[in-house]
Design a protein around this motif. Structure first.
Motif, PDB file in Angstrom:
ATOM      1  N   ASP A 145       0.853  -1.222  -0.248  1.00 14.24           N
ATOM      2  CA  ASP A 145      -0.054  -0.086   0.233  1.00 14.24           C
ATOM      3  C   ASP A 145       0.673   1.535  -0.122  1.00 14.24           C
ATOM      4  O   ASP A 145       0.595   1.766  -1.020  1.00 14.24           O
ATOM      5  CB  ASP A 145      -0.847  -0.106   1.417  1.00 14.24           C
ATOM      6  N   ARG A 169      -3.299  -2.561 -10.369  1.00 16.66           N
ATOM      7  CA  ARG A 169      -3.055  -1.986  -8.769  1.00 16.66           C
ATOM      8  C   ARG A 169      -2.186  -0.927  -7.888  1.00 16.66           C
ATOM      9  O   ARG A 169      -2.074  -0.544  -7.767  1.00 16.66           O
ATOM     10  CB  ARG A 169      -2.821  -2.981  -7.745  1.00 16.66           C
ATOM     11  N   SER A 216      -5.852  -9.684  -4.896  1.00 13.57           N
ATOM     12  CA  SER A 216      -6.186  -8.296  -5.389  1.00 13.57           C
ATOM     13  C   SER A 216      -5.444  -8.491  -6.928  1.00 13.57           C
ATOM     14  O   SER A 216      -5.631  -7.350  -7.541  1.00 13.57           O
ATOM     15  CB  SER A 216      -4.841  -6.598  -4.927  1.00 13.57           C
ATOM     16  N   VAL A 217      -4.449  -9.561  -7.693  1.00 14.49           N
ATOM     17  CA  VAL A 217      -4.021  -9.283  -9.068  1.00 14.49           C
ATOM     18  C   VAL A 217      -4.342 -11.302  -9.485  1.00 14.49           C
ATOM     19  O   VAL A 217      -4.003 -11.985  -9.175  1.00 14.49           O
ATOM     20  CB  VAL A 217      -2.945  -9.361  -9.072  1.00 14.49           C
ATOM     21  N   ARG A 265       1.583   1.823  -3.527  1.00 14.70           N
ATOM     22  CA  ARG A 265       0.456   2.027  -4.296  1.00 14.70           C
ATOM     23  C   ARG A 265       0.309   3.995  -4.111  1.00 14.70           C
ATOM     24  O   ARG A 265       0.013   4.013  -5.345  1.00 14.70           O
ATOM     25  CB  ARG A 265      -0.647   1.034  -3.970  1.00 14.70           C
TER      26      ARG A 265
END
Length: 333
Positions: A85, A143, A105-106, A88
């Motif tokens: 995070d 993402r 998430s992917v 990101r």
């Protein structure tokens, strides 16, 4: 050691400019050294830590010291989900994480976490060096991340404080730590044990306090984390060969001059064989060290474990994209 609270507070308070000093457009005014800060939960000297340092040296040599990296190792900036995070949201330029951390998430990354899909380290490397590796690195863009490189994370096996594991029957009743990944939770349940998702940095104390009976990981991490001092049974299941991935902030990447973007990709790609060499030698040393430390190593009936987990693979392969990737991986075996 860095004060993590101050680091994170600074990321919020100054719009993260200072923390991603290497992430501004290259101009005459910013021609002094720009540092790409990176996070890794592994200890100082671990192959992935050294690989990112190597990238820094590569960049520095080719920019007369203008670009470099700084690695915050040993989980100084928190667990892997936290550092992802930070990257990101551009509070950090780089993070090296275990690929399973990104499975939810992917979704495309799930392919390399499926049990007993990869046969060996050479098989994994052929897979990652081909079109599938390029495709997976590109999948992180959704993402706000740039996938730069895959690093070896070895084969994962089971270790515990109770007994040798030969078949799934031996796992019944044991509490095993797994990464925070749906596939790994289901894998351990399919083998008959109770899965306990925990961050990597909490495993040693969990073993000591008997919160868990064991875990699954690669032999290098088993040794470098000193978990072998608490768990004396290592059973060679080699159930996955899921790799690590080096991720960069998409914002940080796009703020760099085009030539610097190319150079960072070039450096990351060139760091892979360097990291593999470190991995191979350190893996052998780790095996010698745990045996010398009193750990009992045993072979496992892998076919019984493969049969117990086959339903997981069948269910995930209902997704057309994973089914396509599965065929590609098996074709490289």
């Amino acid at each position: 050691m860095i004060d993590r609270r101050k680091f994170l507070a600074a990321g919020v308070g100054v719009g993260v400019t200072a923390l991603t000093a290497g992430c501004k457009p290259t101009t005459a005014a910013t021609a002094s050294q720009q540092v790409l800060r990176a996070a890794d939960v592994h200890v100082d000297g671990y192959p992935t830590v050294e690989a990112v340092r190597w990238i820094g040296r590569y960049l520095s040599e080719r920019t007369d010291g203008r670009l470099n990296t700084m690695v915050y190792h040993s989980g100084q900036l928190g667990r892997e989900t936290v550092t992802v995070d930070l990257v990101r949201f551009n509070a950090l330029a780089l993070a090296r994480v275990y690929l399973a951390t990104m499975n939810d998430s992917v979704p495309a990354t799930r392919i390399l976490s499926l049990p007993f899909l990869i046969d060996s380290t050479p098989h994994l490397r052929r897979t990652l060096d081909g079109e599938l590796g390029k495709s997976l690195l590109g999948s992180f863009e959704r993402r706000d991340l740039v996938g730069l490189a895959f690093y070896d994370s070895g084969s994962r096996s089971i270790y515990n404080t109770k007994r040798p594991i030969h078949t799934p029957d031996d796992l019944r009743g044991l509490k095993l730590r797994v990464p925070v990944s749906e596939i790994f939770v289901r894998l351990i349940h399919a083998l008959g044990a109770n899965a306990t998702p925990l961050p990597y940095g909490e495993v040693f104390s969990a073993l000591q306090t008997h919160l868990i009976d064991g875990a699954e990981n690669n032999i290098k991490s088993f040794h470098s984390s000193r978990q072998f001092e608490a768990a004396h049974y290592w059973s060679e299941s080699q159930h996955t060969f899921t790799p690590d991935v080096l991720l960069m902030s998409r914002t940080a990447y796009e703020r760099l001059a085009p030539k610097d973007r190319e150079l960072i990709r070039e450096a990351a790609s060139a760091s892979v064989p360097y990291a593999r060499g470190l991995w191979d030698s350190s893996e052998n040393k780790a095996r010698e060290a745990i045996v010398a430390g009193g750990v009992k190593v045993n072979a496992v009936d892998r076919e019984s474990m493969r049969a117990a987990t086959a339903g997981i693979t069948r269910e995930y392969l209902r997704e057309p994209e994973l089914a396509r990737l599965y065929e590609y991986v098996r074709a490289t075996a």
